[in-house]
Design a protein around this motif. Structure first.
Motif, PDB file in Angstrom:
ATOM      1  N   ARG A  28       0.817  -1.227   0.000  1.00  7.99           N
ATOM      2  CA  ARG A  28       0.000   0.000   0.000  1.00  7.99           C
ATOM      3  C   ARG A  28       0.851   1.278   0.000  1.00  7.99           C
ATOM      4  NH1 ARG A  28      -3.236  -2.922   4.004  1.00  7.99           N
ATOM      5  NH2 ARG A  28      -2.188  -1.704   5.606  1.00  7.99           N
ATOM      6  N   ASN A  29       2.139   1.151   0.318  1.00  5.61           N
ATOM      7  CA  ASN A  29       3.024   2.303   0.405  1.00  5.61           C
ATOM      8  C   ASN A  29       3.732   2.490  -0.934  1.00  5.61           C
ATOM      9  OD1 ASN A  29       5.350   3.936   0.799  1.00  5.61           O
ATOM     10  ND2 ASN A  29       5.419   3.399   2.958  1.00  5.61           N
ATOM     11  N   GLN A  30       3.619   3.682  -1.507  1.00  3.38           N
ATOM     12  CA  GLN A  30       4.197   3.946  -2.820  1.00  3.38           C
ATOM     13  C   GLN A  30       5.707   3.695  -2.846  1.00  3.38           C
ATOM     14  OE1 GLN A  30       3.271   7.824  -4.337  1.00  3.38           O
ATOM     15  NE2 GLN A  30       4.173   7.413  -6.320  1.00  3.38           N
ATOM     16  N   GLU A  31       6.403   3.991  -1.757  1.00  5.65           N
ATOM     17  CA  GLU A  31       7.857   3.824  -1.726  1.00  5.65           C
ATOM     18  C   GLU A  31       8.293   2.363  -1.648  1.00  5.65           C
ATOM     19  OE1 GLU A  31       9.927   6.287   1.080  1.00  5.65           O
ATOM     20  OE2 GLU A  31       8.639   7.999   0.642  1.00  5.65           O
ATOM     21  N   THR A  32       7.432   1.479  -1.159  1.00  7.01           N
ATOM     22  CA  THR A  32       7.810   0.073  -0.991  1.00  7.01           C
ATOM     23  C   THR A  32       6.942  -0.883  -1.810  1.00  7.01           C
ATOM     24  OG1 THR A  32       6.384  -0.098   0.971  1.00  7.01           O
ATOM     25  CG2 THR A  32       8.711   0.439   1.341  1.00  7.01           C
ATOM     26  N   SER A  33       6.018  -0.357  -2.581  1.00 11.86           N
ATOM     27  CA  SER A  33       5.066  -1.221  -3.293  1.00 11.86           C
ATOM     28  C   SER A  33       5.737  -2.163  -4.291  1.00 11.86           C
ATOM     29  CB  SER A  33       3.989  -0.383  -3.987  1.00 11.86           C
ATOM     30  OG  SER A  33       4.575   0.443  -4.976  1.00 11.86           O
ATOM     31  N   HIS A  34       6.912  -1.794  -4.780  1.00 12.47           N
ATOM     32  CA  HIS A  34       7.594  -2.632  -5.779  1.00 12.47           C
ATOM     33  C   HIS A  34       8.736  -3.456  -5.188  1.00 12.47           C
ATOM     34  CE1 HIS A  34       5.186  -0.828  -8.854  1.00 12.47           C
ATOM     35  NE2 HIS A  34       5.575   0.377  -8.500  1.00 12.47           N
ATOM     36  N   LEU A  35       8.900  -3.438  -3.866  1.00 13.86           N
ATOM     37  CA  LEU A  35       9.943  -4.233  -3.224  1.00 13.86           C
ATOM     38  C   LEU A  35       9.654  -5.715  -3.444  1.00 13.86           C
ATOM     39  CD1 LEU A  35      12.403  -4.487  -1.277  1.00 13.86           C
ATOM     40  CD2 LEU A  35      10.747  -4.493   0.606  1.00 13.86           C
ATOM     41  N   PRO A  36      10.576  -6.450  -4.071  1.00 17.12           N
ATOM     42  CA  PRO A  36      10.360  -7.888  -4.246  1.00 17.12           C
ATOM     43  C   PRO A  36      10.313  -8.595  -2.881  1.00 17.12           C
ATOM     44  CG  PRO A  36      12.095  -7.111  -5.707  1.00 17.12           C
ATOM     45  CD  PRO A  36      11.797  -6.007  -4.742  1.00 17.12           C
ATOM     46  N   VAL A  37       9.315  -9.471  -2.716  1.00 18.08           N
ATOM     47  CA  VAL A  37       9.123 -10.175  -1.447  1.00 18.08           C
ATOM     48  C   VAL A  37       8.967 -11.667  -1.712  1.00 18.08           C
ATOM     49  CG1 VAL A  37       7.628 -10.489   0.562  1.00 18.08           C
ATOM     50  CG2 VAL A  37       8.006  -8.189  -0.364  1.00 18.08           C
ATOM     51  N   ILE A  38       9.753 -12.460  -0.976  1.00 18.32           N
ATOM     52  CA  ILE A  38       9.579 -13.909  -0.950  1.00 18.32           C
ATOM     53  C   ILE A  38       9.161 -14.269   0.465  1.00 18.32           C
ATOM     54  CG2 ILE A  38      10.658 -16.180  -1.191  1.00 18.32           C
ATOM     55  CD1 ILE A  38      12.700 -14.857  -3.104  1.00 18.32           C
ATOM     56  N   MET A  39       8.016 -14.903   0.590  1.00 22.13           N
ATOM     57  CA  MET A  39       7.533 -15.329   1.904  1.00 22.13           C
ATOM     58  C   MET A  39       7.837 -16.808   2.081  1.00 22.13           C
ATOM     59  SD  MET A  39       3.965 -13.248   2.307  1.00 22.13           S
ATOM     60  CE  MET A  39       4.128 -13.105   4.092  1.00 22.13           C
ATOM     61  N   PHE A  40       8.015 -17.232   3.345  1.00 17.80           N
ATOM     62  CA  PHE A  40       8.256 -18.636   3.611  1.00 17.80           C
ATOM     63  C   PHE A  40       7.567 -19.063   4.888  1.00 17.80           C
ATOM     64  CE2 PHE A  40      11.827 -16.254   5.320  1.00 17.80           C
ATOM     65  CZ  PHE A  40      12.018 -16.767   6.585  1.00 17.80           C
ATOM     66  N   SER A  41       7.255 -20.353   4.954  1.00 19.80           N
ATOM     67  CA  SER A  41       6.594 -20.932   6.115  1.00 19.80           C
ATOM     68  C   SER A  41       6.495 -22.443   5.925  1.00 19.80           C
ATOM     69  CB  SER A  41       5.191 -20.349   6.282  1.00 19.80           C
ATOM     70  OG  SER A  41       4.563 -20.903   7.419  1.00 19.80           O
ATOM     71  N   ALA A  42       6.150 -23.124   6.998  1.00 15.78           N
ATOM     72  CA  ALA A  42       5.955 -24.577   6.929  1.00 15.78           C
ATOM     73  C   ALA A  42       4.473 -24.948   6.878  1.00 15.78           C
ATOM     74  CB  ALA A  42       6.615 -25.245   8.136  1.00 15.78           C
ATOM     75  N   SER A  43       3.583 -23.979   6.974  1.00 13.30           N
ATOM     76  CA  SER A  43       2.150 -24.218   7.001  1.00 13.30           C
ATOM     77  C   SER A  43       1.600 -24.561   5.612  1.00 13.30           C
ATOM     78  CB  SER A  43       1.447 -22.969   7.547  1.00 13.30           C
ATOM     79  OG  SER A  43       0.066 -23.039   7.348  1.00 13.30           O
ATOM     80  N   ARG A  44       0.579 -25.407   5.579  1.00 14.67           N
ATOM     81  CA  ARG A  44      -0.030 -25.808   4.303  1.00 14.67           C
ATOM     82  C   ARG A  44      -0.687 -24.655   3.560  1.00 14.67           C
ATOM     83  NH1 ARG A  44      -3.184 -30.759   6.552  1.00 14.67           N
ATOM     84  NH2 ARG A  44      -1.423 -32.049   7.126  1.00 14.67           N
ATOM     85  N   GLU A  45      -1.319 -23.755   4.283  1.00 14.72           N
ATOM     86  CA  GLU A  45      -2.058 -22.667   3.625  1.00 14.72           C
ATOM     87  C   GLU A  45      -1.183 -21.453   3.312  1.00 14.72           C
ATOM     88  OE1 GLU A  45      -3.953 -21.129   7.759  1.00 14.72           O
ATOM     89  OE2 GLU A  45      -3.862 -23.212   7.162  1.00 14.72           O
ATOM     90  N   SER A  46       0.100 -21.546   3.590  1.00 15.92           N
ATOM     91  CA  SER A  46       0.978 -20.387   3.457  1.00 15.92           C
ATOM     92  C   SER A  46       1.156 -19.896   2.034  1.00 15.92           C
ATOM     93  CB  SER A  46       2.341 -20.695   4.076  1.00 15.92           C
ATOM     94  OG  SER A  46       2.196 -20.888   5.456  1.00 15.92           O
ATOM     95  N   LYS A  47       1.170 -20.785   1.072  1.00 12.86           N
ATOM     96  CA  LYS A  47       1.324 -20.341  -0.320  1.00 12.86           C
ATOM     97  C   LYS A  47       0.159 -19.443  -0.717  1.00 12.86           C
ATOM     98  CE  LYS A  47       2.486 -21.884  -4.911  1.00 12.86           C
ATOM     99  NZ  LYS A  47       2.918 -22.982  -5.753  1.00 12.86           N
ATOM    100  N   ARG A  48      -1.053 -19.825  -0.332  1.00 13.26           N
ATOM    101  CA  ARG A  48      -2.232 -19.000  -0.618  1.00 13.26           C
ATOM    102  C   ARG A  48      -2.144 -17.663   0.106  1.00 13.26           C
ATOM    103  NH1 ARG A  48      -6.225 -17.825   2.387  1.00 13.26           N
ATOM    104  NH2 ARG A  48      -5.849 -19.504   3.861  1.00 13.26           N
ATOM    105  N   ILE A  49      -1.746 -17.699   1.384  1.00 17.85           N
ATOM    106  CA  ILE A  49      -1.623 -16.476   2.183  1.00 17.85           C
ATOM    107  C   ILE A  49      -0.606 -15.526   1.548  1.00 17.85           C
ATOM    108  CG2 ILE A  49      -0.824 -15.562   4.408  1.00 17.85           C
ATOM    109  CD1 ILE A  49      -2.025 -18.140   5.686  1.00 17.85           C
ATOM    110  N   ALA A  50       0.528 -16.068   1.131  1.00 20.24           N
ATOM    111  CA  ALA A  50       1.564 -15.249   0.507  1.00 20.24           C
ATOM    112  C   ALA A  50       1.052 -14.594  -0.769  1.00 20.24           C
ATOM    113  CB  ALA A  50       2.798 -16.099   0.212  1.00 20.24           C
ATOM    114  N   SER A  51       0.350 -15.356  -1.576  1.00 21.37           N
ATOM    115  CA  SER A  51      -0.196 -14.829  -2.821  1.00 21.37           C
ATOM    116  C   SER A  51      -1.223 -13.731  -2.562  1.00 21.37           C
ATOM    117  CB  SER A  51      -0.829 -15.967  -3.621  1.00 21.37           C
ATOM    118  OG  SER A  51      -1.433 -15.478  -4.786  1.00 21.37           O
TER     119      SER A  51
END
Length: 113
Positions: free
Chosen positions: A65-88
């Motif tokens: 939501r922040n114009q200065e950080t909106s294009h920062l590439p982000v890789i999320m990680f977790s061991a939870s099954r639903e995490s891929k959906r949450i990250a997306s």
């Protein structure tokens, strides 16, 4: 920049990425992450989803939501099954499941570079 409340994972991931030639910044406290991003202006954020105080997906939504950080590439990680959906849904560029190999993580970083 890497943010994870598990300092063991934070340290080993940081060391391994440094061995690949990356300059790595570590932040174990998710509540301090947004000010550090504003100050340090990292090229990429690797962030755990499940953390106390501020969850990773909440942080990514704020970044998007922040114009200065909106294009920062982000890789999320977790061991939870639903995490891929949450990250997306949060707006992450990519997701990697724990445990992950450093080679797979490097491939994902290179794909975003």
């Amino acid at each position: 920049m890497i943010c994870d409340d598990d300092e063991g994972i934070l340290d080993i991931t940081g060391l391994l990425l440094e061995s690949y030639g990356y300059q790595v910044l570590l932040e174990p406290n998710s509540t301090l992450l947004l000010p550090r991003i504003a100050l340090e202006k990292p090229d990429l954020l690797l962030i755990d989803i499940w953390m106390p105080q501020m969850m990773g997906d909440e942080i990514v939504r704020i970044l998007r939501r922040n114009q200065e950080t909106s294009h920062l590439p982000v890789i999320m990680f977790s061991a939870s099954r639903e995490s891929k959906r949450i990250a997306s849904e949060a707006g992450a560029n990519d997701y990697i499941a724990k445990p992950f190999s450093i080679e797979d993580l490097n491939d994902k970083i290179m794909a975003l570079g």
